[in-house]
Design a protein around this motif. Structure first.
Motif, PDB file in Angstrom:
ATOM      1  N   ARG A  20       0.816  -1.216   0.000  1.00 33.50           N
ATOM      2  CA  ARG A  20       0.000   0.000   0.000  1.00 33.50           C
ATOM      3  C   ARG A  20       0.853   1.271   0.000  1.00 33.50           C
ATOM      4  O   ARG A  20       0.322   2.373  -0.168  1.00 33.50           O
ATOM      5  CB  ARG A  20      -0.905   0.024   1.235  1.00 33.50           C
ATOM      6  N   SER A  21       2.156   1.124   0.202  1.00 36.94           N
ATOM      7  CA  SER A  21       3.028   2.281   0.379  1.00 36.94           C
ATOM      8  C   SER A  21       3.663   2.698  -0.943  1.00 36.94           C
ATOM      9  O   SER A  21       4.026   1.861  -1.769  1.00 36.94           O
ATOM     10  CB  SER A  21       4.140   1.957   1.389  1.00 36.94           C
ATOM     11  N   ALA A  22       3.820   4.009  -1.125  1.00 39.38           N
ATOM     12  CA  ALA A  22       4.534   4.541  -2.286  1.00 39.38           C
ATOM     13  C   ALA A  22       6.002   4.745  -1.934  1.00 39.38           C
ATOM     14  O   ALA A  22       6.381   4.749  -0.765  1.00 39.38           O
ATOM     15  CB  ALA A  22       3.915   5.869  -2.711  1.00 39.38           C
ATOM     16  N   ASP A  23       6.837   4.911  -2.962  1.00 34.52           N
ATOM     17  CA  ASP A  23       8.249   5.177  -2.722  1.00 34.52           C
ATOM     18  C   ASP A  23       8.416   6.605  -2.205  1.00 34.52           C
ATOM     19  O   ASP A  23       7.534   7.453  -2.351  1.00 34.52           O
ATOM     20  CB  ASP A  23       9.046   4.979  -4.012  1.00 34.52           C
ATOM     21  N   THR A  24       9.552   6.888  -1.598  1.00 41.32           N
ATOM     22  CA  THR A  24       9.833   8.226  -1.085  1.00 41.32           C
ATOM     23  C   THR A  24      10.477   9.076  -2.181  1.00 41.32           C
ATOM     24  O   THR A  24      11.128   8.572  -3.091  1.00 41.32           O
ATOM     25  CB  THR A  24      10.760   8.156   0.133  1.00 41.32           C
ATOM     26  N   HIS A  25      10.327  10.384  -2.071  1.00 41.34           N
ATOM     27  CA  HIS A  25      10.778  11.303  -3.111  1.00 41.34           C
ATOM     28  C   HIS A  25      12.289  11.519  -3.059  1.00 41.34           C
ATOM     29  O   HIS A  25      12.920  11.412  -1.999  1.00 41.34           O
ATOM     30  CB  HIS A  25      10.076  12.652  -2.967  1.00 41.34           C
ATOM     31  N   LEU A  26      12.850  11.872  -4.221  1.00 45.96           N
ATOM     32  CA  LEU A  26      14.241  12.296  -4.326  1.00 45.96           C
ATOM     33  C   LEU A  26      14.215  13.776  -4.713  1.00 45.96           C
ATOM     34  O   LEU A  26      13.738  14.132  -5.798  1.00 45.96           O
ATOM     35  CB  LEU A  26      14.975  11.466  -5.378  1.00 45.96           C
ATOM     36  N   ILE A  27      14.723  14.634  -3.832  1.00 48.01           N
ATOM     37  CA  ILE A  27      14.560  16.079  -3.978  1.00 48.01           C
ATOM     38  C   ILE A  27      15.895  16.728  -4.353  1.00 48.01           C
ATOM     39  O   ILE A  27      16.888  16.580  -3.623  1.00 48.01           O
ATOM     40  CB  ILE A  27      14.063  16.694  -2.654  1.00 48.01           C
ATOM     41  N   PRO A  28      15.953  17.475  -5.462  1.00 48.31           N
ATOM     42  CA  PRO A  28      17.176  18.228  -5.792  1.00 48.31           C
ATOM     43  C   PRO A  28      17.425  19.314  -4.743  1.00 48.31           C
ATOM     44  O   PRO A  28      16.495  19.945  -4.250  1.00 48.31           O
ATOM     45  CB  PRO A  28      16.872  18.842  -7.155  1.00 48.31           C
ATOM     46  N   LEU A  29      18.690  19.520  -4.410  1.00 49.74           N
ATOM     47  CA  LEU A  29      19.070  20.521  -3.416  1.00 49.74           C
ATOM     48  C   LEU A  29      20.184  21.379  -4.001  1.00 49.74           C
ATOM     49  O   LEU A  29      21.240  20.856  -4.356  1.00 49.74           O
ATOM     50  CB  LEU A  29      19.543  19.829  -2.131  1.00 49.74           C
ATOM     51  N   LEU A  41      18.367  14.902  -1.992  1.00 43.09           N
ATOM     52  CA  LEU A  41      18.013  14.311  -0.708  1.00 43.09           C
ATOM     53  C   LEU A  41      16.901  13.282  -0.911  1.00 43.09           C
ATOM     54  O   LEU A  41      15.871  13.583  -1.524  1.00 43.09           O
ATOM     55  CB  LEU A  41      17.526  15.377   0.275  1.00 43.09           C
ATOM     56  N   LYS A  42      17.113  12.083  -0.421  1.00 39.43           N
ATOM     57  CA  LYS A  42      16.090  11.036  -0.422  1.00 39.43           C
ATOM     58  C   LYS A  42      15.208  11.268   0.802  1.00 39.43           C
ATOM     59  O   LYS A  42      15.633  11.109   1.943  1.00 39.43           O
ATOM     60  CB  LYS A  42      16.771   9.664  -0.355  1.00 39.43           C
ATOM     61  N   ASP A  43      13.958  11.688   0.566  1.00 42.98           N
ATOM     62  CA  ASP A  43      13.093  12.158   1.650  1.00 42.98           C
ATOM     63  C   ASP A  43      12.380  11.000   2.343  1.00 42.98           C
ATOM     64  O   ASP A  43      11.265  10.619   1.981  1.00 42.98           O
ATOM     65  CB  ASP A  43      12.076  13.162   1.103  1.00 42.98           C
ATOM     66  N   GLU A  44      13.014  10.471   3.374  1.00 40.45           N
ATOM     67  CA  GLU A  44      12.458   9.339   4.111  1.00 40.45           C
ATOM     68  C   GLU A  44      11.417   9.745   5.143  1.00 40.45           C
ATOM     69  O   GLU A  44      10.808   8.896   5.783  1.00 40.45           O
ATOM     70  CB  GLU A  44      13.598   8.567   4.789  1.00 40.45           C
ATOM     71  N   SER A  45      11.196  11.065   5.299  1.00 36.91           N
ATOM     72  CA  SER A  45      10.189  11.513   6.261  1.00 36.91           C
ATOM     73  C   SER A  45       8.771  11.213   5.801  1.00 36.91           C
ATOM     74  O   SER A  45       7.823  11.324   6.582  1.00 36.91           O
ATOM     75  CB  SER A  45      10.338  13.016   6.516  1.00 36.91           C
ATOM     76  N   SER A  46       8.601  10.826   4.527  1.00 37.14           N
ATOM     77  CA  SER A  46       7.261  10.575   3.999  1.00 37.14           C
ATOM     78  C   SER A  46       6.752   9.152   4.257  1.00 37.14           C
ATOM     79  O   SER A  46       5.644   8.804   3.845  1.00 37.14           O
ATOM     80  CB  SER A  46       7.216  10.868   2.492  1.00 37.14           C
ATOM     81  N   HIS A  47       7.535   8.323   4.933  1.00 35.44           N
ATOM     82  CA  HIS A  47       7.044   7.001   5.336  1.00 35.44           C
ATOM     83  C   HIS A  47       5.884   7.150   6.328  1.00 35.44           C
ATOM     84  O   HIS A  47       5.757   8.190   6.988  1.00 35.44           O
ATOM     85  CB  HIS A  47       8.161   6.189   5.986  1.00 35.44           C
ATOM     86  N   PRO A  48       5.056   6.116   6.493  1.00 33.35           N
ATOM     87  CA  PRO A  48       3.923   6.211   7.431  1.00 33.35           C
ATOM     88  C   PRO A  48       4.327   6.593   8.850  1.00 33.35           C
ATOM     89  O   PRO A  48       3.556   7.250   9.552  1.00 33.35           O
ATOM     90  CB  PRO A  48       3.317   4.805   7.391  1.00 33.35           C
ATOM     91  N   THR A  49       5.529   6.205   9.277  1.00 30.94           N
ATOM     92  CA  THR A  49       5.979   6.579  10.626  1.00 30.94           C
ATOM     93  C   THR A  49       6.995   7.713  10.604  1.00 30.94           C
ATOM     94  O   THR A  49       7.602   8.028  11.618  1.00 30.94           O
ATOM     95  CB  THR A  49       6.571   5.364  11.370  1.00 30.94           C
ATOM     96  N   ALA A 281      15.367  25.839   5.596  1.00 30.40           N
ATOM     97  CA  ALA A 281      15.044  27.091   4.919  1.00 30.40           C
ATOM     98  C   ALA A 281      14.906  26.891   3.417  1.00 30.40           C
ATOM     99  O   ALA A 281      14.011  27.460   2.778  1.00 30.40           O
ATOM    100  CB  ALA A 281      16.119  28.138   5.224  1.00 30.40           C
ATOM    101  N   VAL A 282      15.767  26.074   2.832  1.00 35.96           N
ATOM    102  CA  VAL A 282      15.717  25.831   1.386  1.00 35.96           C
ATOM    103  C   VAL A 282      14.452  25.066   1.005  1.00 35.96           C
ATOM    104  O   VAL A 282      13.811  25.361  -0.015  1.00 35.96           O
ATOM    105  CB  VAL A 282      16.975  25.057   0.927  1.00 35.96           C
ATOM    106  N   LEU A 283      14.069  24.092   1.816  1.00 34.84           N
ATOM    107  CA  LEU A 283      12.907  23.256   1.499  1.00 34.84           C
ATOM    108  C   LEU A 283      11.589  23.881   1.945  1.00 34.84           C
ATOM    109  O   LEU A 283      10.521  23.452   1.505  1.00 34.84           O
ATOM    110  CB  LEU A 283      13.052  21.877   2.140  1.00 34.84           C
ATOM    111  N   GLY A 284      11.651  24.853   2.860  1.00 35.59           N
ATOM    112  CA  GLY A 284      10.430  25.456   3.376  1.00 35.59           C
ATOM    113  C   GLY A 284       9.731  24.609   4.403  1.00 35.59           C
ATOM    114  O   GLY A 284       8.530  24.799   4.667  1.00 35.59           O
TER     115      GLY A 284
END
Length: 366
Positions: A20-29, A41-49, A281-284
């Motif tokens: 049911r889970s989607a992959d996490t985003h890869l964000i240019p910095l 940055l591989k954004d692991e904060s988007s996991h369910p936990t 600050a860069v990501l908001g």
């Protein structure tokens, strides 16, 4: 229901949750001072936990179930600075198992609340050095199972495939200007992520190197430096724990495999937290302290590439959200209590992003 039937049903629940889970985003910095070098940055904060540890917790539960270590009604016990405990509480509740997190008393109240939100109970200890011993005691007294992330992290994760973090990074980088990263940067906590990354890039025969950014109060950098000189001491220990939650350890953990790491840098806490504020600050949006430590590693890798006349890409990890640290890293009073120079560190990071070298950072193999 027999034990084998219960294990099969438990594994099915975890696999269904994963499906049911989607992959996490890869964000240019952006790195304005380093033309030709792209950072992500591989954004692991988007996991369910909400953190990188969600992957680890899922792997640890599957590993324990496949080994026959968890039974119906078992109490699950873990030693954790917070994020792993949050994720394990989630999976324990998914399987209907009680969960006890043995955590340092200094753990942020937001993490404690998250553990309890997922149905876990927190057992607080004064010293990070006593987490494992206390976890073993709690497991014995409850007749439960100590998950022991610091031993099993490196072996529970399938480093060859199965959508681990390394495979995901390379798939997401496929259409970028430099699809094979020159460096992947991570912070060592259990050592499981660095082992997975290091094994994967060797297995897939990539030229990518793995850089570990170790926080100020941690033994991993010294252990790695000594290992590179043929005199590693696995008994190396410190009296206190890291102020950067989630990474750094007061003792050498068995899941930290030095030979899977290509280089290390040791990062002062003031710089880690200044880098955390810069990325936020860069990501908001707020990120955690370990992401700041990683970003200092990105800057140091970019500096090394620039000095060598190289172009390419660097990938690191956004480990968790900064909302878990409102009472520490985002509270000015916390910095005053810990006598941390905010203005000087912020200036150093701003200059480094613009291309100035970071001074006096201990490095090994970089």
């Amino acid at each position: 229901m027999s034990q084998r039937e219960w294990v099969a049903a438990a594994i099915h629940k975890i696999e269904a949750d994963f499906n049911r889970s989607a992959d996490t985003h890869l964000i240019p910095l952006p790195l304005p001072g380093y033309a030709g070098i792209d950072a992500y940055l591989k954004d692991e904060s988007s996991h369910p936990t909400g953190s990188l540890k969600h992957r680890l917790a899922r792997s640890l539960f599957l590993y324990s179930l496949a080994n026959g270590w968890l039974r119906e009604g078992s109490t699950v016990v873990e030693a954790s600075s917070g994020s792993t405990a949050v994720s394990e509480a989630y999976f324990a509740r998914l399987l209907g198992l009680p969960f006890v997190a043995v955590i340092p008393r200094s753990t942020s109240p937001e993490k404690i609340a998250a553990i309890e939100f997922h149905g876990g109970r927190c057992h607080l200890v004064e010293s990070a050095c006593s987490l494992n011993d206390e976890s073993e005691r709690v497991a014995r007294e409850t007749g439960g199972h100590f998950m022991d992330q610091f031993t099993y992290a490196e072996r529970a994760t399938d480093w060859r495939a199965n959508n681990n973090i390394a495979e995901s990074i390379f798939k997401q980088m496929a259409e970028e200007p430099h699809p094979v990263p020159a460096w992947i940067v991570c912070g060592p906590g259990t050592g499981g992520t660095s082992a997975t990354l290091g094994r994967y890039v060797r297995y897939r025969r990539h030229d990518t190197r793995v850089l570990c950014a170790d926080p100020e109060t941690s033994v991993f950098f010294d252990y790695y430096r000594d290992a590179c000189q043929g005199r590693a001491d696995p008994s190396l220990a410190l009296p206190g724990g890291s102020r950067i939650e989630g990474i750094g350890r007061p003792r050498v953990e068995r899941s930290f495999i030095a030979s899977c790491v290509d280089a290390m840098v040791k990062v002062p806490d003031a710089l880690s937290l200044a880098a955390m504020r810069h990325v936020s600050a860069v990501l908001g949006r707020r990120v955690g302290g370990s992401t700041g430590t990683n970003f200092v590693g990105v800057l140091r890798a970019a500096q090394a590439m620039h000095e060598a006349g190289q172009e390419g890409s660097i990938v690191s990890i956004l480990c968790d959200s900064g909302e878990r640290y409102a009472h520490s890293y985002y509270d000015p009073a916390w910095y005053a209590r810990h006598d941390i120079d905010v203005e000087g560190a912020d200036r150093a990071i701003a200059e480094a992003v613009a291309g100035a070298p970071l001074q006096q950072l201990p490095t090994c193999n970089l």
